[in-house]
Write an enzyme that holds these catalytic residues in place. Structure first.
Site, mmCIF file in Angstrom:
data_model
loop_
_atom_site.group_PDB
_atom_site.id
_atom_site.type_symbol
_atom_site.label_atom_id
_atom_site.label_comp_id
_atom_site.label_asym_id
_atom_site.label_seq_id
_atom_site.Cartn_x
_atom_site.Cartn_y
_atom_site.Cartn_z
ATOM 1 C CE LYS A 76 -4.004 1.948 2.446
ATOM 2 N NZ LYS A 76 -4.886 1.820 3.626
ATOM 3 C CB SER A 151 -8.290 3.428 2.569
ATOM 4 O OG SER A 151 -7.403 2.831 3.508
ATOM 5 C CB SER A 175 -8.436 0.659 5.548
ATOM 6 O OG SER A 175 -9.131 1.878 5.470
#
Lengths: 486, 476
Positions: A76, A151, A175
């Site tokens: 990420k 996310s 997330s």
């Protein structure tokens, strides 16, 4: 090969049936082919990935390979990587290159994993749909008109579309788990303090945890073994013995007590989600596990509490993005205050600005007691509910999200509807508890449904064991999205 | 009705640690800009603070030395505001739960003991520096100082006037150096004071509206600033005006304070507990270890000097102005084996004068207590006169050597031979018949003149006591 689990890939590498270079090339080719549509990656550095792969192969040739040596991974874009941009999906950091590696990145580097690239995400991890990125929305590989959740939507999509065998994500209010659920992969949010936050660009410090996203519970276990561990650079990192999660997967389901909170099976859950989750409950019961009806009376307050505490911390954490030392700075300004205002107005997107405003408000003189302090009190009540629950059961089961993937743009105009998609994922981080999501079927539209297991602090092995046993008897987790066939 | 001036002092003492409050960067003064700023000090994305154990221990040491309560669980909080030399956009400080609560500072003013209570002392990090000179139309930022550990020490508003405020600040300054938590260097900003000043009529119960005065980087400026500010407030009130709560800056060139920002400009710092740092828990074991390591404190030592060495409060105060001075004195008494009063007179007189003249510190004094003791022994046993002793001291300062060597080499031994002195007295009486006659007719002054003549004739070496005795006998 692209649909193989980490354990299978590791075995293939060890048996010289493939090489890291071959595997990495296959991933890069697939990214090349699919990511124009899916937009799961912000940065892909082919040369570096191939260099990593060659080094991994050389290391293996010298007999110095661990289980993840040579495995390509996607991270990420909120985890700092030396020499590669770390953007957090924001214009503010669009050109920022960190001079240091996050602890998690160091650990994977030491394990010999290959860094394929950095994954797209909601800006500064604020969102549940991966639509707020400065680099455009991520698309769900099951249906490109839909969001992948967020996310960590880029990471989940990279794994779901088989562009990367596994990835890292970060979870503050869901997330990791919610995008895993919406894309049909597995994701684990570890106990707060298990994985060092050093180098994880902070959203809400008391909630943020990095964790793995993979195809199976065993993959998560292998990833977590590398990620977990004490780090003196993070004061909230917990010093405890290293665990071999992948060796502890053989859980006896007969003695397992599964808690079913009535709040997780109430109204507002899509029928397809409810059906799949209830089916999973029946399977566990059939294996001899006992089920316990529970109450988590304060869980319904999780969303409002979260939307006080997380923005409060974020408003302070994001103050460092001021245009002075790094990141975006407005081209023209009249004076210092004007420089701050323009820089931040230009550098941050709408969702981030909304949360900074909310956070600033709830910490302000005269409002602190009514909002922030009150939220902290309720947070303790939520944690106490879980403490009481875990006296009666070993883990809590429920849906990860109330719905399957929704259309891009469907909830962007109504933040509260967007926030409610995290209703089941928010309580665990508020209490610092570990929780994972695994696929447990599909709804009538053929979209994956996620099953969430939540456990007591540091009970990752039990959660992974229960998920592993379930996956030994099912293949939901091995289904490849129909829009991205192998 | 008279006006009363009320002062409270806030002090930022830089803690004497090698590294910063929350990073491993060095705290050494004077390095090239931004060479002592670690990733944490620059506030790069993703970095985290880790509290410096040494700084915490020094804060506890202070708390124990002032008899404050050590908070067994204190909390680091974020103080949020934007400024270019504040890299995170917040300062890590302590707000609701400081590490030290209460405590007191004892000091003497005009030979009277004063006790001033402390409100609190808390740990925090310093900001960097904004450099406005040398950059045309721009501002330079130096983050070397960012993250330096500070102990903010807050007194109760109970100091009465500028003199008492300065005496308090001096005592606090001496104490932090005495217990080794701060180097006390005011030029380098290691010890900085702000003064909260208000005035009220003597019979008024509450406090007047206060102004906070900044930029008091010497004790002299502090005294001037408080005096100016008190006068300004009194004049304002006597003219029927009101004091506005504000922050004022002292301008040493003009000797006045001027408004920096008013209460309306006050920022909302949005304090909240720093989620990156766990509550600071102080175990019992650590407390007792630090307590055992505390030296004898200045006020205790001062009282002991009065008691044990029969010194005046004033002398004892001078000799306990620093730990080095007190240590020197006790080593001197031990080595000399003479009257402690003689030791005190020499240390506060001759030694102190020469140290001042040569701009030297007692810790680096070239004349050791053992060397000085050699001189004092020879004064005490009559080998040299007080005047000759000063000569011996000067030589010793410049060239070293023992007192006895210098006395022999320079022929400074006092003449105590009764026969030789008698001979000198006879010569002087013969040559000064007039003075002798004056004395006999009752002019006591003439006697001193005769002693002077004997000393002159001996070129200062005659034992003055013996010379006087011989004169009285002869003049009978």
């Amino acid at each position: 090969m692209l649909n193989a689990t980490l354990a299978e890939l590791s075995a293939a590498l060890a048996a010289k049936r493939t090489s890291s270079l071959e595997l990495t090339r296959a991933c890069l080719e697939r990214i090349e082919r699919l990511d124009g549509t899916l937009n799961a990656f912000i940065t892909v550095d082919e040369a570096r990935a191939l260099e990593d792969a060659r080094r991994a192969d050389a290391r293996r040739a010298q007999g110095d390979a661990g289980r993840l040596t040579g495995i390509p991974l996607a991270h990420k874009d909120i985890l700092c990587t030396r020499g590669l941009p770390t953007t957090c999906g924001s214009k503010m950091l669009a050109k920022f290159v960190s001079p240091y590696d996050a602890h998690v990145i160091e650990r994977f580097d030491a394990a010999g994993a290959v860094l394929l690239g950095k994954c797209n995400m909601d800006e500064f991890a604020m969102g549940s749909s991966s639509e707020t990125s400065h680099f455009g929305p991520v698309r769900n590989p099951w249906d490109a008109r839909l969001v992948p959740g967020g996310s960590s939507g880029g990471s989940a999509t990279a794994v779901a579309a088989r562009m990367a065998p596994a990835a890292t994500g970060t979870d503050t209010g869901g997330s990791i788990r919610q995008p895993a659920a919406l894309t049909g992969v597995c994701g684990l949010k570890p106990t707060y303090g298990l994985v060092s936050r050093y180098g994880l660009v902070a959203f809400a410090s008391s909630l943020d945890q990095a964790g793995p996203i993979g195809k199976s519970a065993e993959d998560l276990a292998l990833m977590l073994e590398v990620m977990a561990g004490f780090d003196p650079r993070d004061s909230t990192s917990v010093d405890r013995p290293q665990q071999r999660y992948s060796q502890e997967l053989d859980l006896d389901l007969k003695s397992l007590r599964i808690g079913l909170p009535k709040e997780y099976f109430g109204e507002g859950i899509e029928p397809g989600v409810r059906r799949a989750v209830e089916e999973a409950v029946r399977w566990f019961a059939a294996q001899g596990a006992s089920t316990v009806e529970l109450e988590l009376p304060n869980a319904r307050l999780g969303v409002p509490v979260y939307y006080v505490i997380a923005p409060a911390e974020a408003s302070s954490n994001l103050s460092r993005f001021d245009g002075v030392r790094y990141g975006h700075r407005a081209a023209e300004f009249a004076d210092l205050i004007d420089m701050y205002c323009r820089t931040r107005a230009e550098g941050f997107g709408t969702e981030v600005k909304q949360r900074i405003l909310v956070g600033t408000y709830v910490l302000s003189h005269g409002y602190y007691d009514a909002y922030y302090l009150q939220a902290q009190k309720v947070r303790r009540l939520i944690a106490r509910d879980f403490d009481l629950a875990f006296k009666k059961c070993d883990l809590i089961l429920g849906p990860t999200a109330p719905s399957t993937a929704f259309a891009i743009g469907a909830k962007t105009e109504d933040p509260v509807q967007m926030y409610l998609n995290d209703i089941f994922t928010i309580p665990a981080p508020l209490a610092g508890l570990p929780a994972l999501s695994i696929p447990c079927g599909f709804d009538e539209r053929g979209l994956p449904v996620g099953l969430q297991l939540t456990g007591a602090h540091f009970s990752e092995a039990r959660l992974l064991g229960a998920a592993h046993r379930y996956q030994q008897a099912s293949d939901w987790h091995l289904r490849v999205p129909k829009e991205t066939p192998l | 009705m008279a006006w009363e001036v009320v002062v409270g002092i806030e002090t930022h003492a830089q803690l004497a640690t090698k590294s910063k409050m929350f990073s491993g960067a060095s705290t050494a003064f004077g390095a090239a800009p931004n060479t002592q700023a670690a990733a944490v000090d620059i506030a790069l994305p993703g970095v985290l603070p880790v509290a410096n154990r040494a700084a915490i221990e020094l804060a506890i040491r202070f708390g124990l030395a002032v008899k404050g309560a050590i908070n067994r669980r204190s909390i680091f909080a974020r103080k949020n505001y934007f400024y270019p030399d504040l890299p995170k956009g917040y300062q890590i400080s302590q707000y609701e739960s400081p590490i030290v609560r209460g405590g007191e500072i004892r000091f003497t003013l005009n030979d009277a003991e004063r006790v001033v209570r402390l409100t609190r002392a808390h740990l925090e990090e310093d900001a960097g520096k904004s450099l406005h000179e040398d950059f045309h139309g721009m501002t330079g930022i130096d983050l070397n100082r960012a993250g330096t550990p500070l102990l903010e020490i807050v007194s109760e508003p109970e100091l009465r006037g500028a003199k008492e405020a300065v005496a308090y600040a001096r005592a606090l300054h001496a104490l932090v150096m005495w217990i080794g938590i701060c180097d006390g260097n005011m030029q380098e900003g290691s010890f900085r004071c702000d003064a909260n000043v208000s005035v009220k009529k003597t019979d008024e119960k509450g406090l007047g509206t206060r102004c906070e005065i900044k930029n008091l980087n010497s004790f002299r400026f502090m005294e001037q600033a408080i005096e100016f500010e008190a006068k300004r407030q009194v004049e304002l009130l006597e003219d029927g005006g009101q004091v506005e709560q504000e922050t004022r800056l002292y301008d040493p060139e003009r000797g006045e304070t001027r408004s920096m920002r008013t209460k309306e400009d006050a920022q909302d710092y949005r304090y909240f507990p720093d989620p990156d740092l766990l509550p600071l828990v102080v175990p019992e074991q650590l407390l007792s270890e630090i307590l055992q390591g505390l030296p004898e404190l200045p006020d205790v030592r001062r009282e002991r000097f009065v008691r044990e060495y029969a010194l005046t409060v004033y002398d004892a105060g001078l000799l306990t102005a620093s730990r080095a001075a007190a240590d020197y004195f006790e080593a001197l008494v031990k080595a000399a084996g003479v009257e402690p009063k003689l030791c005190a007179n020499w240390q506060t007189g001759e030694l102190s004068a020469v140290l001042n003249r040569e701009e030297q510190d007692i810790a680096t004094c070239p004349v050791s207590p053992q060397m000085l003791a050699g001189i004092l022994r020879r004064i005490s046993d009559g080998t040299i006169s007080g005047k000759a002793a000063k000569q011996v001291f000067e030589v010793m300062w410049k060239l070293g050597g023992s007192a006895d060597e210098i006395i022999e080499r320079d022929g400074l031994r006092q003449v105590s031979d009764a026969g030789a002195i008698e001979k000198l007295v006879d010569e002087v009486l013969a040559a000064n018949a007039r003075l002798a006659a004056d004395y006999r007719s009752g002019k006591e002054k003439a006697f001193n003149a005769l002693v002077g003549q004997v000393m002159k004739a001996s070129r200062g070496k005659a034992n003055p006591v013996q010379a006087a005795e011989a004169l009285r006998r002869k003049l009978g």
